[in-house]
Design a protein around this motif. Structure first.
Motif: not given
Length: 90
Positions: A40, A43, A47, A61, A64
């Protein structure tokens, strides 16, 4: 995790680590006891970087969709190997 018995004989990390500093991203796993928590945070940080760099968006992407436990283990292994300059030794 997908399993294919008898199909694979080796796993090679192509992350490109040559020194412990090269394992900066994946090595962050050492700060987490829980693979899902690591994923978590990881990612989210990727991002955030993607707002400035489109290549990081593609990476985010891919990350994830990755298996949290596999990512966590790879990161911890990378950090451990880098600590002793062991990249490429095995």
């Amino acid at each position: 995790m997908i399993r294919h018995p008898g199909r694979f004989t080796a796993l090679l990390s192509i992350e490109g680590n040559l020194t412990s500093e090269d394992a900066y991203f994946s090595g962050q796993a050492t700060g987490f006891a829980d693979p899902d928590a690591f994923k978590r945070v990881f990612v989210t940080s990727i991002r955030d970087m993607a707002t400035r760099d489109p290549a990081m968006g593609r990476y985010a992407t891919a990350v994830a969709g990755a298996d949290a436990l596999a990512m966590w283990r790879l990161g911890r292994d990378a950090a451990e190997l880098g600590r002793d300059d062991g990249f490429g030794a095995e």
